[in-house]
Scaffold this active site. Structure first.
Site, PDB file in Angstrom:
ATOM      1  N   GLY A 257     -55.243  17.209 -22.766  1.00 49.10           N
ATOM      2  CA  GLY A 257     -54.589  17.674 -23.997  1.00 49.10           C
ATOM      3  C   GLY A 257     -54.222  16.516 -24.921  1.00 49.10           C
ATOM      4  O   GLY A 257     -54.135  16.700 -26.142  1.00 49.10           O
TER       5      GLY A 257
ATOM      6  N   ALA B 143     -51.712  17.775 -20.862  1.00 47.29           N
ATOM      7  CA  ALA B 143     -50.686  18.805 -20.693  1.00 47.29           C
ATOM      8  C   ALA B 143     -49.942  18.508 -19.393  1.00 47.29           C
ATOM      9  O   ALA B 143     -50.468  17.837 -18.498  1.00 47.29           O
ATOM     10  CB  ALA B 143     -51.335  20.174 -20.636  1.00 47.29           C
TER      11      ALA B 143
HETATM   12  N1  DAK Z   1     -48.664  15.892 -16.299  1.00 50.73           N
HETATM   13  C1  DAK Z   1     -47.494  15.638 -15.659  1.00 50.73           C
HETATM   14  N2  DAK Z   1     -47.135  14.409 -15.248  1.00 50.73           N
HETATM   15  C2  DAK Z   1     -47.989  13.388 -15.499  1.00 50.73           C
HETATM   16  C3  DAK Z   1     -49.237  13.577 -16.140  1.00 50.73           C
HETATM   17  C4  DAK Z   1     -49.566  14.912 -16.567  1.00 50.73           C
HETATM   18  N3  DAK Z   1     -50.694  15.194 -17.240  1.00 50.73           N
HETATM   19  N4  DAK Z   1     -49.860  12.385 -16.218  1.00 50.73           N
HETATM   20  C5  DAK Z   1     -49.032  11.489 -15.644  1.00 50.73           C
HETATM   21  N5  DAK Z   1     -47.905  12.092 -15.204  1.00 50.73           N
HETATM   22  C6  DAK Z   1     -46.761  11.463 -14.526  1.00 50.73           C
HETATM   23  C7  DAK Z   1     -47.116  11.120 -13.083  1.00 50.73           C
HETATM   24  O1  DAK Z   1     -46.989  12.235 -12.258  1.00 50.73           O
HETATM   25  C8  DAK Z   1     -46.102  10.051 -12.792  1.00 50.73           C
HETATM   26  O2  DAK Z   1     -44.858  10.672 -12.548  1.00 50.73           O
HETATM   27  P1  DAK Z   1     -43.949  10.287 -11.246  1.00 50.73           P
HETATM   28  O3  DAK Z   1     -44.834  10.476 -10.085  1.00 50.73           O
HETATM   29  O4  DAK Z   1     -43.616   8.825 -11.486  1.00 50.73           O
HETATM   30  O5  DAK Z   1     -42.803  11.213 -11.319  1.00 50.73           O
HETATM   31  C9  DAK Z   1     -45.984   9.309 -14.122  1.00 50.73           C
HETATM   32  O6  DAK Z   1     -46.466  10.212 -15.113  1.00 50.73           O
HETATM   33  C10 DAK Z   1     -46.833   8.043 -14.167  1.00 50.73           C
HETATM   34  O7  DAK Z   1     -48.163   8.367 -13.794  1.00 50.73           O
HETATM   35  P2  DAK Z   1     -48.964   7.639 -12.617  1.00 50.73           P
HETATM   36  O8  DAK Z   1     -48.049   7.097 -11.593  1.00 50.73           O
HETATM   37  O9  DAK Z   1     -50.029   8.570 -12.161  1.00 50.73           O
HETATM   38  O10 DAK Z   1     -49.607   6.409 -13.422  1.00 50.73           O
HETATM   39  P3  DAK Z   1     -50.985   5.667 -13.158  1.00 50.73           P
HETATM   40  O11 DAK Z   1     -51.003   4.503 -14.086  1.00 50.73           O
HETATM   41  O12 DAK Z   1     -51.181   5.423 -11.696  1.00 50.73           O
HETATM   42  O13 DAK Z   1     -52.122   6.711 -13.595  1.00 50.73           O
HETATM   43  C11 DAK Z   1     -53.140   8.323 -15.067  1.00 50.73           C
HETATM   44  C12 DAK Z   1     -52.188   7.100 -14.921  1.00 50.73           C
HETATM   45  C13 DAK Z   1     -53.046   8.777 -16.535  1.00 50.73           C
HETATM   46  C14 DAK Z   1     -54.577   7.911 -14.768  1.00 50.73           C
HETATM   47  C15 DAK Z   1     -52.702   9.441 -14.079  1.00 50.73           C
HETATM   48  O14 DAK Z   1     -51.297   9.648 -14.247  1.00 50.73           O
HETATM   49  C16 DAK Z   1     -53.403  10.744 -14.312  1.00 50.73           C
HETATM   50  O15 DAK Z   1     -54.555  10.912 -13.872  1.00 50.73           O
HETATM   51  N6  DAK Z   1     -52.752  11.704 -14.987  1.00 50.73           N
HETATM   52  C17 DAK Z   1     -53.268  13.029 -15.186  1.00 50.73           C
HETATM   53  C18 DAK Z   1     -54.324  13.057 -16.277  1.00 50.73           C
HETATM   54  C19 DAK Z   1     -54.913  14.433 -16.457  1.00 50.73           C
HETATM   55  O16 DAK Z   1     -55.491  15.018 -15.526  1.00 50.73           O
HETATM   56  N7  DAK Z   1     -54.764  15.014 -17.649  1.00 50.73           N
HETATM   57  C20 DAK Z   1     -55.285  16.345 -17.965  1.00 50.73           C
HETATM   58  C21 DAK Z   1     -54.220  17.384 -17.681  1.00 50.73           C
HETATM   59  S1  DAK Z   1     -54.763  19.062 -18.016  1.00 50.73           S
HETATM   60  C22 DAK Z   1     -54.101  24.392 -23.707  1.00 50.73           C
HETATM   61  C23 DAK Z   1     -53.545  23.237 -24.196  1.00 50.73           C
HETATM   62  C24 DAK Z   1     -53.706  22.032 -23.508  1.00 50.73           C
HETATM   63  C25 DAK Z   1     -54.391  21.987 -22.304  1.00 50.73           C
HETATM   64  C26 DAK Z   1     -54.944  23.148 -21.822  1.00 50.73           C
HETATM   65  C27 DAK Z   1     -54.792  24.361 -22.512  1.00 50.73           C
HETATM   66  N8  DAK Z   1     -53.961  25.614 -24.382  1.00 50.73           N
HETATM   67  C28 DAK Z   1     -53.553  25.614 -25.767  1.00 50.73           C
HETATM   68  C29 DAK Z   1     -54.239  26.832 -23.750  1.00 50.73           C
HETATM   69  C30 DAK Z   1     -54.513  20.715 -21.618  1.00 50.73           C
HETATM   70  C31 DAK Z   1     -54.715  20.567 -20.299  1.00 50.73           C
HETATM   71  C32 DAK Z   1     -54.598  19.198 -19.707  1.00 50.73           C
HETATM   72  O17 DAK Z   1     -54.371  18.234 -20.384  1.00 50.73           O
END
Ligand code: DAK
Length: 257
Positions: free
Chosen positions: A108, A65
């Site tokens: 997500g 997300a």
């Molecule tokens: N959200 C927003 N931006 C994201 C993102 C995310 N989840 N993942 C990556 N990006 C963006 C980064 O901020 C970066 O943007 P800029 O800084 O260039 O503007 C760009 O994508 C490239 O990412 P990185 O520079 O970080 O790339 P790397 O190769 O260094 O790293 C990575 C890739 C995937 C390991 C890293 O980006 C990362 O850790 N991302 C976050 C992963 C994460 O924590 N995901 C879980 C998010 S919480 C619900 C429905 C759904 C959910 C909850 C409730 N309901 C129905 C109630 C879900 C929740 C989640 O998913």
């Protein structure tokens, strides 16, 4: 559609949806999820479509997300935005839905792939529920679907440490159907979708519904549900065609009637 693309006839009877926010690794913001919900609803109602493939790009299926969109929200904001209804609609898709996953399938994104009926992964795919690292936990089915798919011990470790698993591990653990080289992951997913599209679409939809029911009920009720869907298929022309074709030693021609 700004954040997804839809090709209703990517292959005969097979539709393809691509998540298309590449710079943000296909982070699932509210608009993207709304577009996805609407596209699935439309394809579900389209008689020329029998199976649907959902994919991202080589680097990311979806990195979760949109954290930037969620960061400043309160509990009441989250409740009133009612994201659940969007995710519920995806789960309600009647036609078989296959995820073609390459690169990151996180949070997500991992949950979205698990909401699909099957997953074809590229060798570069990585699955994870890293929400714990940003102070939350899975919210779109991760604690339930991952646990059912790979077992409590492995799911608990992934959810509590945020560690990713590789495509090879995901296949070994039973999360994905198949792992193939990155060059062909989409092609393989479409091949699988095309095989299913050759079957009676009524039978595939009722069979999908019955398999999914096994997650939601105890065995006796599941068996009862399965039997009713089985009997119901005898009201379809496809059942007559399929069985007659077998008896007459020819290929069946299913019409979805
Ligand atoms: N959200 C927003 N931006 C994201 C993102 C995310 N989840 N993942 C990556 N990006 C963006 C980064 O901020 C970066 O943007 P800029 O800084 O260039 O503007 C760009 O994508 C490239 O990412 P990185 O520079 O970080 O790339 P790397 O190769 O260094 O790293 C990575 C890739 C995937 C390991 C890293 O980006 C990362 O850790 N991302 C976050 C992963 C994460 O924590 N995901 C879980 C998010 S919480 C619900 C429905 C759904 C959910 C909850 C409730 N309901 C129905 C109630 C879900 C929740 C989640 O998913």
């Amino acid at each position: 559609m700004e954040f997804i693309t839809v090709e209703a006839q990517y292959a005969p009877y097979v539709a393809l949806i691509r998540l298309n926010r590449p710079k943000e690794l296909n982070a699932l913001n509210l608009q993207l999820m709304g577009e996805l919900r609407d596209a699935l609803k439309a394809l579900d109602a389209d008689d020329t479509v029998r199976t649907i493939v959902l994919t991202g790009n080589e680097r990311a299926f979806a990195a979760g997300a949109d954290i930037k969109q969620m960061a400043g929200k309160t509990a009441i904001d989250m409740l009133t935005v009612d994201q659940f209804s969007t995710w519920d609609q995806i789960k309600k898709t009647k036609k078989p839905l296959i995820a073609a996953v390459s690169g990151f399938a996180l949070g997500g994104g991992c949950e979205l792939s698990m909401t699909c009926d099957m997953i074809v992964a590229s060798e570069t795919a990585q699955f994870g529920q890293p929400e714990i690292k940003i102070g939350v936990m899975p919210g779109a089915g991760g604690t339930q679907r991952l646990t059912r798919a790979i077992g409590k011990a492995r799911a608990m470790e992934m959810v509590l440490t945020g560690k990713f698993i590789s495509a090879e591990e995901a296949e070994r653990f039973g999360l994905v159907n198949k792992v193939v080289p990155v060059e062909v992951y989409l092609e393989e997913a479409v091949k699988l979708a095309s095989t299913i599209a050759q079957m009676s679409p009524i039978a595939s939809q009722l069979a999908k519904e019955a398999v999914n029911r096994s997650y939601e009920t105890h065995l006796d009720e599941g068996l009862h549900f399965e039997r009713k869907n089985f009997y119901l298929l005898f009201a379809s022309e496809d059942q007559t065609e399929g069985m007659n074709a077998f008896v007459e030693k020819r290929a069946p021609e299913f019409k979805g009637k």
